[in-house]
Scaffold this active site. Sequence first.
Site, PDB file in Angstrom:
ATOM      1  N   ASP A  57      -5.824  -0.849  -1.595  1.00 39.98           N
ATOM      2  CA  ASP A  57      -6.609  -1.812  -2.379  1.00 39.98           C
ATOM      3  C   ASP A  57      -7.852  -2.300  -1.655  1.00 39.98           C
ATOM      4  OD1 ASP A  57      -5.203  -3.462  -0.407  1.00 39.98           O
ATOM      5  OD2 ASP A  57      -5.936  -5.145  -1.591  1.00 39.98           O
ATOM      6  N   GLU A 114       3.979   4.346   5.874  1.00 42.00           N
ATOM      7  CA  GLU A 114       2.798   3.469   5.822  1.00 42.00           C
ATOM      8  C   GLU A 114       1.664   4.205   5.091  1.00 42.00           C
ATOM      9  OE1 GLU A 114       1.401   0.794   5.727  1.00 42.00           O
ATOM     10  OE2 GLU A 114       0.714   0.016   7.657  1.00 42.00           O
ATOM     11  N   ASP A 115       0.799   3.437   4.457  1.00 38.83           N
ATOM     12  CA  ASP A 115      -0.285   4.082   3.713  1.00 38.83           C
ATOM     13  C   ASP A 115      -1.361   4.660   4.629  1.00 38.83           C
ATOM     14  OD1 ASP A 115      -1.208   1.583   4.540  1.00 38.83           O
ATOM     15  OD2 ASP A 115      -1.828   0.900   2.560  1.00 38.83           O
ATOM     16  N   ASP A 123      -5.138   2.785  10.800  1.00 41.27           N
ATOM     17  CA  ASP A 123      -6.546   2.439  11.021  1.00 41.27           C
ATOM     18  C   ASP A 123      -6.712   2.037  12.487  1.00 41.27           C
ATOM     19  OD1 ASP A 123      -9.183   1.916  10.070  1.00 41.27           O
ATOM     20  OD2 ASP A 123      -8.718  -0.163   9.712  1.00 41.27           O
ATOM     21  N   PHE A 172     -14.014   3.203   4.022  1.00 43.90           N
ATOM     22  CA  PHE A 172     -12.995   2.371   3.391  1.00 43.90           C
ATOM     23  C   PHE A 172     -12.530   3.041   2.107  1.00 43.90           C
ATOM     24  CE2 PHE A 172     -10.975  -1.145   1.266  1.00 43.90           C
ATOM     25  CZ  PHE A 172     -10.284  -1.722   2.309  1.00 43.90           C
ATOM     26  N   ARG A 182      -5.515  -0.302  -6.628  1.00 43.52           N
ATOM     27  CA  ARG A 182      -4.270   0.342  -6.184  1.00 43.52           C
ATOM     28  C   ARG A 182      -3.803   1.393  -7.187  1.00 43.52           C
ATOM     29  NH1 ARG A 182      -2.102  -2.539  -1.827  1.00 43.52           N
ATOM     30  NH2 ARG A 182      -2.343  -4.785  -1.905  1.00 43.52           N
ATOM     31  N   GLY A 225       0.783  -1.244   0.000  1.00 41.46           N
ATOM     32  CA  GLY A 225       0.000   0.000   0.000  1.00 41.46           C
ATOM     33  C   GLY A 225       0.803   1.276   0.000  1.00 41.46           C
TER      34      GLY A 225
HETATM   35  P1  IMP Z   1      -4.424  -1.188  11.034  1.00 39.00           P
HETATM   36  O1  IMP Z   1      -3.489  -2.265  11.496  1.00 39.00           O
HETATM   37  O2  IMP Z   1      -5.845  -1.514  11.398  1.00 39.00           O
HETATM   38  O3  IMP Z   1      -4.031   0.190  11.469  1.00 39.00           O
HETATM   39  O4  IMP Z   1      -4.456  -1.251   9.463  1.00 39.00           O
HETATM   40  C1  IMP Z   1      -3.444  -0.873   8.673  1.00 39.00           C
HETATM   41  C2  IMP Z   1      -3.546  -1.562   7.339  1.00 39.00           C
HETATM   42  O5  IMP Z   1      -4.895  -1.926   7.023  1.00 39.00           O
HETATM   43  C3  IMP Z   1      -3.134  -0.632   6.232  1.00 39.00           C
HETATM   44  O6  IMP Z   1      -1.766  -0.736   5.973  1.00 39.00           O
HETATM   45  C4  IMP Z   1      -3.977  -1.101   5.078  1.00 39.00           C
HETATM   46  O7  IMP Z   1      -3.327  -2.131   4.396  1.00 39.00           O
HETATM   47  C5  IMP Z   1      -5.221  -1.650   5.696  1.00 39.00           C
HETATM   48  N1  IMP Z   1      -6.326  -0.679   5.680  1.00 39.00           N
HETATM   49  C6  IMP Z   1      -6.891  -0.043   6.724  1.00 39.00           C
HETATM   50  N2  IMP Z   1      -7.876   0.782   6.330  1.00 39.00           N
HETATM   51  C7  IMP Z   1      -7.938   0.658   4.983  1.00 39.00           C
HETATM   52  C8  IMP Z   1      -8.753   1.290   3.981  1.00 39.00           C
HETATM   53  O8  IMP Z   1      -9.630   2.136   4.227  1.00 39.00           O
HETATM   54  N3  IMP Z   1      -8.495   0.908   2.709  1.00 39.00           N
HETATM   55  C9  IMP Z   1      -7.549   0.002   2.361  1.00 39.00           C
HETATM   56  N4  IMP Z   1      -6.770  -0.592   3.264  1.00 39.00           N
HETATM   57  C10 IMP Z   1      -6.958  -0.271   4.577  1.00 39.00           C
END
Ligand code: IMP
Length: 188
Positions: free
Chosen positions: A167, A107-108, A111, A160, A173, A52
Site C-alpha cells: 500500500d 513478508e511482502d 527494504d 516505491f 493493496r 502487506g
Molecule cells: P523494511 O523494514 O525497511 O525492510 O520495510 C519493510 C516494510 O516496509 C514492508 O513490510 C512494507 O510494509 C514497507 N515497504 C517497504 N518498501 C515498500 C514499498 O516499496 N511499497 C510499500 N511498502 C513498502
Amino acid sequence: MAIRKKTAAVPGESVRVLLSRSRIQKRIAALAREIRADFQDEPLHLVGVLKGAVFFLADLARYLPGKVSMDFIAVSSYANGTKTSGQVRLTKDLDTSIEGRNVLLVEDILDTGLTLQYLVRVLDQRRPKRLRVAVLLDKPERREVPVSADYTGFKIPNEFVVGYGLDYAERYRNLPDVSVLTLHGKGK
Ligand code: IMP
C-alpha cells in the site's frame, strides 16, 4: 508500459505495472515447489506479516501441497508515507505457539531489513524447530542491516511499489499487479 489511470484514485498519483499478476503467480508456484522440497513432507506453519503479505501468503499456501497451517503477526514500521521511521513495534502477536514447529515467515517486501531483523529475533526466541523467511520482493539497494530471505520472489530496483497487498497510505493493496507508484509534484 501503460499507465493504469483508472486505479490512480487520488489526483497527483499514478501507477505503472512492474510485475504482472501472471508473472507473480508463476514465480510463487516455483517458490512453493522449492519450499516443499526443502521441508519434504513435514507440516509447515506460515506466519504472515499483516497486512502487506496477505495476498502472497494466500497464493503461496494454495501452491503448497501437504500439511500447512497459518497465523498472522503485525508490526508497524511505516506511518503514512514512503519513508521508514526506523522503529519497529509489534502491534498484533501470533494466536498460537510456534515452539517446535517448522515456521515460514512470509513478508511482502524486504527494504531496509529492519522489520525482518526484528521479526526474526522475536520468533527465534520462541524456539521454532526451523525458521525460514520468504519474501515476495527484495530491494537490495536499500538494505541497512544484514538480513536476507531464504526464498525471494523478485529482486526489484529502488522504487516505491504498490499492489498485490502493498500500500501507499492504505491505498492500492487491491491492485492485482505489483506497480511502481509515482507521486507527481509531491516528491517522495
Ligand atoms: P523494511 O523494514 O525497511 O525492510 O520495510 C519493510 C516494510 O516496509 C514492508 O513490510 C512494507 O510494509 C514497507 N515497504 C517497504 N518498501 C515498500 C514499498 O516499496 N511499497 C510499500 N511498502 C513498502
